[in-house]
Design a protein around this motif. Structure first.
Motif, mmCIF file in Angstrom:
data_model
loop_
_atom_site.group_PDB
_atom_site.id
_atom_site.type_symbol
_atom_site.label_atom_id
_atom_site.label_comp_id
_atom_site.label_asym_id
_atom_site.label_seq_id
_atom_site.Cartn_x
_atom_site.Cartn_y
_atom_site.Cartn_z
ATOM 1 N N SER A 167 -0.031 -6.104 -8.791
ATOM 2 C CA SER A 167 -0.533 -5.396 -7.613
ATOM 3 C C SER A 167 -0.643 -6.356 -6.440
ATOM 4 C CB SER A 167 -1.909 -4.781 -7.900
ATOM 5 O OG SER A 167 -2.873 -5.780 -8.197
ATOM 6 N N VAL A 168 -0.538 -5.784 -5.260
ATOM 7 C CA VAL A 168 -0.748 -6.512 -4.013
ATOM 8 C C VAL A 168 -1.863 -5.776 -3.276
ATOM 9 C CG1 VAL A 168 0.272 -7.272 -1.833
ATOM 10 C CG2 VAL A 168 1.671 -7.198 -3.912
ATOM 11 N N GLU A 169 -2.907 -6.504 -2.917
ATOM 12 C CA GLU A 169 -4.035 -5.912 -2.215
ATOM 13 C C GLU A 169 -4.077 -6.407 -0.769
ATOM 14 O OE1 GLU A 169 -4.575 -6.460 -6.469
ATOM 15 O OE2 GLU A 169 -4.745 -8.027 -4.921
ATOM 16 N N VAL A 170 -4.350 -5.510 0.148
ATOM 17 C CA VAL A 170 -4.477 -5.858 1.565
ATOM 18 C C VAL A 170 -5.909 -5.551 1.987
ATOM 19 C CG1 VAL A 170 -3.578 -5.495 3.886
ATOM 20 C CG2 VAL A 170 -2.053 -5.261 1.915
ATOM 21 N N TRP A 171 -6.591 -6.564 2.523
ATOM 22 C CA TRP A 171 -8.011 -6.458 2.831
ATOM 23 C C TRP A 171 -8.275 -6.621 4.325
ATOM 24 C CZ3 TRP A 171 -10.858 -5.597 -1.616
ATOM 25 C CH2 TRP A 171 -10.258 -5.962 -2.839
ATOM 26 N N SER A 218 -13.153 -7.566 3.896
ATOM 27 C CA SER A 218 -13.533 -7.371 2.489
ATOM 28 C C SER A 218 -13.392 -5.932 2.007
ATOM 29 C CB SER A 218 -14.970 -7.849 2.244
ATOM 30 O OG SER A 218 -15.098 -9.218 2.557
ATOM 31 N N THR A 219 -12.721 -5.083 2.793
ATOM 32 C CA THR A 219 -12.472 -3.703 2.389
ATOM 33 C C THR A 219 -10.992 -3.530 2.080
ATOM 34 O OG1 THR A 219 -14.272 -2.865 3.780
ATOM 35 C CG2 THR A 219 -12.580 -1.292 3.117
ATOM 36 N N LEU A 220 -10.691 -2.897 0.952
ATOM 37 C CA LEU A 220 -9.297 -2.660 0.569
ATOM 38 C C LEU A 220 -8.713 -1.573 1.468
ATOM 39 C CD1 LEU A 220 -7.083 -3.392 -1.547
ATOM 40 C CD2 LEU A 220 -7.920 -1.450 -2.898
ATOM 41 N N VAL A 221 -7.738 -1.934 2.283
ATOM 42 C CA VAL A 221 -7.171 -0.989 3.250
ATOM 43 C C VAL A 221 -5.694 -0.682 3.000
ATOM 44 C CG1 VAL A 221 -8.821 -1.563 5.058
ATOM 45 C CG2 VAL A 221 -6.677 -2.863 4.891
ATOM 46 N N LYS A 246 -1.175 -13.744 13.437
ATOM 47 C CA LYS A 246 -2.615 -13.647 13.713
ATOM 48 C C LYS A 246 -3.447 -13.513 12.436
ATOM 49 C CE LYS A 246 -1.958 -11.428 18.227
ATOM 50 N NZ LYS A 246 -2.138 -10.169 19.008
ATOM 51 N N ASN A 247 -2.765 -13.502 11.268
ATOM 52 C CA ASN A 247 -3.462 -13.296 9.993
ATOM 53 C C ASN A 247 -4.336 -12.036 10.053
ATOM 54 O OD1 ASN A 247 -2.491 -15.662 8.616
ATOM 55 N ND2 ASN A 247 -3.858 -16.872 9.910
ATOM 56 N N ARG A 248 -3.701 -10.965 10.504
ATOM 57 C CA ARG A 248 -4.420 -9.704 10.735
ATOM 58 C C ARG A 248 -5.151 -9.223 9.484
ATOM 59 N NH1 ARG A 248 -6.847 -5.728 11.001
ATOM 60 N NH2 ARG A 248 -6.544 -3.841 12.244
ATOM 61 N N PHE A 249 -4.529 -9.388 8.321
ATOM 62 C CA PHE A 249 -5.135 -8.970 7.058
ATOM 63 C C PHE A 249 -5.144 -10.129 6.069
ATOM 64 C CE2 PHE A 249 -2.940 -5.154 8.743
ATOM 65 C CZ PHE A 249 -4.026 -4.290 8.878
ATOM 66 N N GLU A 250 -5.989 -9.995 5.058
ATOM 67 C CA GLU A 250 -5.945 -10.913 3.916
ATOM 68 C C GLU A 250 -5.172 -10.222 2.797
ATOM 69 O OE1 GLU A 250 -8.815 -13.047 0.562
ATOM 70 O OE2 GLU A 250 -9.692 -11.729 2.084
ATOM 71 N N VAL A 251 -4.270 -10.940 2.167
ATOM 72 C CA VAL A 251 -3.463 -10.374 1.086
ATOM 73 C C VAL A 251 -3.713 -11.144 -0.201
ATOM 74 C CG1 VAL A 251 -1.137 -9.823 0.275
ATOM 75 C CG2 VAL A 251 -1.688 -9.618 2.710
ATOM 76 N N THR A 252 -3.946 -10.410 -1.287
ATOM 77 C CA THR A 252 -4.137 -11.025 -2.596
ATOM 78 C C THR A 252 -3.179 -10.382 -3.600
ATOM 79 O OG1 THR A 252 -5.910 -9.455 -3.162
ATOM 80 C CG2 THR A 252 -6.562 -11.578 -2.173
ATOM 81 N N PHE A 253 -3.000 -11.046 -4.727
ATOM 82 C CA PHE A 253 -2.164 -10.526 -5.808
ATOM 83 C C PHE A 253 -3.019 -10.375 -7.067
ATOM 84 C CE2 PHE A 253 0.838 -12.209 -2.859
ATOM 85 C CZ PHE A 253 2.035 -11.547 -3.061
ATOM 86 N N ASN A 254 -2.917 -9.203 -7.693
ATOM 87 C CA ASN A 254 -3.562 -8.956 -8.988
ATOM 88 C C ASN A 254 -5.081 -9.155 -8.960
ATOM 89 O OD1 ASN A 254 -1.078 -8.384 -10.283
ATOM 90 N ND2 ASN A 254 -0.692 -10.584 -10.514
ATOM 91 N N ASP A 279 -7.207 -6.626 -7.845
ATOM 92 C CA ASP A 279 -7.845 -5.338 -8.162
ATOM 93 C C ASP A 279 -6.774 -4.281 -8.398
ATOM 94 O OD1 ASP A 279 -9.540 -3.206 -8.502
ATOM 95 O OD2 ASP A 279 -10.726 -3.595 -6.693
ATOM 96 N N PHE A 280 -6.042 -4.455 -9.490
ATOM 97 C CA PHE A 280 -4.955 -3.533 -9.818
ATOM 98 C C PHE A 280 -5.462 -2.100 -9.921
ATOM 99 C CE2 PHE A 280 -2.092 -1.161 -12.524
ATOM 100 C CZ PHE A 280 -0.832 -1.574 -12.133
ATOM 101 N N GLU A 281 -6.596 -1.932 -10.564
ATOM 102 C CA GLU A 281 -7.119 -0.577 -10.786
ATOM 103 C C GLU A 281 -7.384 0.147 -9.475
ATOM 104 O OE1 GLU A 281 -10.585 1.784 -13.305
ATOM 105 O OE2 GLU A 281 -10.192 -0.344 -13.667
ATOM 106 N N SER A 282 -7.985 -0.520 -8.511
ATOM 107 C CA SER A 282 -8.260 0.130 -7.226
ATOM 108 C C SER A 282 -6.979 0.457 -6.479
ATOM 109 C CB SER A 282 -9.151 -0.766 -6.363
ATOM 110 O OG SER A 282 -10.450 -0.847 -6.897
ATOM 111 N N VAL A 283 -5.971 -0.399 -6.612
ATOM 112 C CA VAL A 283 -4.690 -0.144 -5.942
ATOM 113 C C VAL A 283 -4.032 1.110 -6.500
ATOM 114 C CG1 VAL A 283 -2.321 -0.981 -5.619
ATOM 115 C CG2 VAL A 283 -4.257 -2.516 -5.213
ATOM 116 N N ILE A 284 -3.933 1.218 -7.820
ATOM 117 C CA ILE A 284 -3.249 2.380 -8.389
ATOM 118 C C ILE A 284 -4.067 3.649 -8.174
ATOM 119 C CG2 ILE A 284 -4.140 2.184 -10.766
ATOM 120 C CD1 ILE A 284 -1.305 2.903 -11.732
ATOM 121 N N GLU A 285 -5.391 3.536 -8.187
ATOM 122 C CA GLU A 285 -6.231 4.698 -7.894
ATOM 123 C C GLU A 285 -6.036 5.140 -6.448
ATOM 124 O OE1 GLU A 285 -7.987 6.534 -9.835
ATOM 125 O OE2 GLU A 285 -8.120 5.351 -11.673
ATOM 126 N N SER A 286 -5.943 4.195 -5.535
ATOM 127 C CA SER A 286 -5.742 4.533 -4.123
ATOM 128 C C SER A 286 -4.364 5.145 -3.891
ATOM 129 C CB SER A 286 -5.916 3.289 -3.247
ATOM 130 O OG SER A 286 -7.240 2.812 -3.307
#
Length: 212
Positions: free
Chosen positions: A129-133, A136-139, A79-87, A89-96
């Motif tokens: 980093s791997v970001e899951v959105w 448009s919100t990093l979740v 269902k493509n529940r989330f959008e996934v990106t690589f690299n 927003d590394f900083e937000s990932v490690i901060e989270s």
């Protein structure tokens, strides 16, 4: 206890105690971190401690081809529940990852020095980093060190603000690593979450063989 000097070197991993603690001291320079990861060693400590270096036995790992994806997760992926990106927003990932509350931990081991060190590794292309959105919100997301020449990815931490977000990102990462013929994902130590995804414990000796 082995105390590190200014020299970029570590004792044999067989010197580690029953908890996997190998050495203390040194610094978090890029050269030292890469030396550590290439020999099956990683830093793990709190703000009120010196830098502690670990090489546990057994070692929790995931063989990418043994990844387990539950029926419910397969449905979310279709269902493509989330959008996934690589690299992205590394900083937000490690901060989270540093800020997320974990039931088994009183405080974070991702100190300000650790964050700065891994951000530098990222700038140099070693940490990814791997970001899951969601809308448009990093979740959710995760980060780790990619030893591309050894076909090994060393996972460091993940976080999730929405149910299944980090798992969704991890599965996406493993599928990407399969395309790069990565042989092993280092998960460091046992957790039920990782076991549910197919990770298993192997001996430290076997793990070190993958790094040679």
């Amino acid at each position: 206890m082995y105390v590190l000097t200014d020299a970029i070197e570590f004792p044999p991993v067989t010197y580690a105690d029953s908890d996997g603690l190998l050495a203390l001291g040194g610094d978090l320079s890029t050269d030292r971190l890469l030396e550590a990861y290439n020999h099956g060693i990683f830093p793990w400590y709190s703000d009120d401690q010196p830098i502690l270096w670990f090489s546990p036995d057994p070692r929790m790992v995931l063989f990418p081809l043994k990844l387990k994806v539950s029926k419910s997760m397969r449905q979310l992926i279709r269902k493509n529940r989330f959008e996934v990106t690589f690299n992205k927003d590394f900083e937000s990932v490690i901060e989270s990852c540093a800020m997320i509350k974990r039931p088994e931990q009183e405080d974070t081991w991702i100190t300000s020095d650790m964050k700065n060190a891994y951000k530098k590794l990222h700038e140099l292309g070693y940490a990814i980093s791997v970001e899951v959105w969601e809308d448009s919100t990093l979740v959710g997301g995760l980060y780790g060190v990619f030893l591309e020449d050894k076909k090994v990815f060393c996972g460091e931490s993940m976080f999730s603000k929405v149910s299944n977000a980090s798992k969704y990102g991890f599965i996406t990462l493993v599928e990407w690593l399969k395309q790069k013929e990565v042989r092993l994902v280092d998960c460091q130590v046992y957790t039920d979450h990782l076991a549910s995804l197919g990770a298993v414990e192997i001996s430290r000796d076997e793990f070190i063989e993958y790094l040679k």
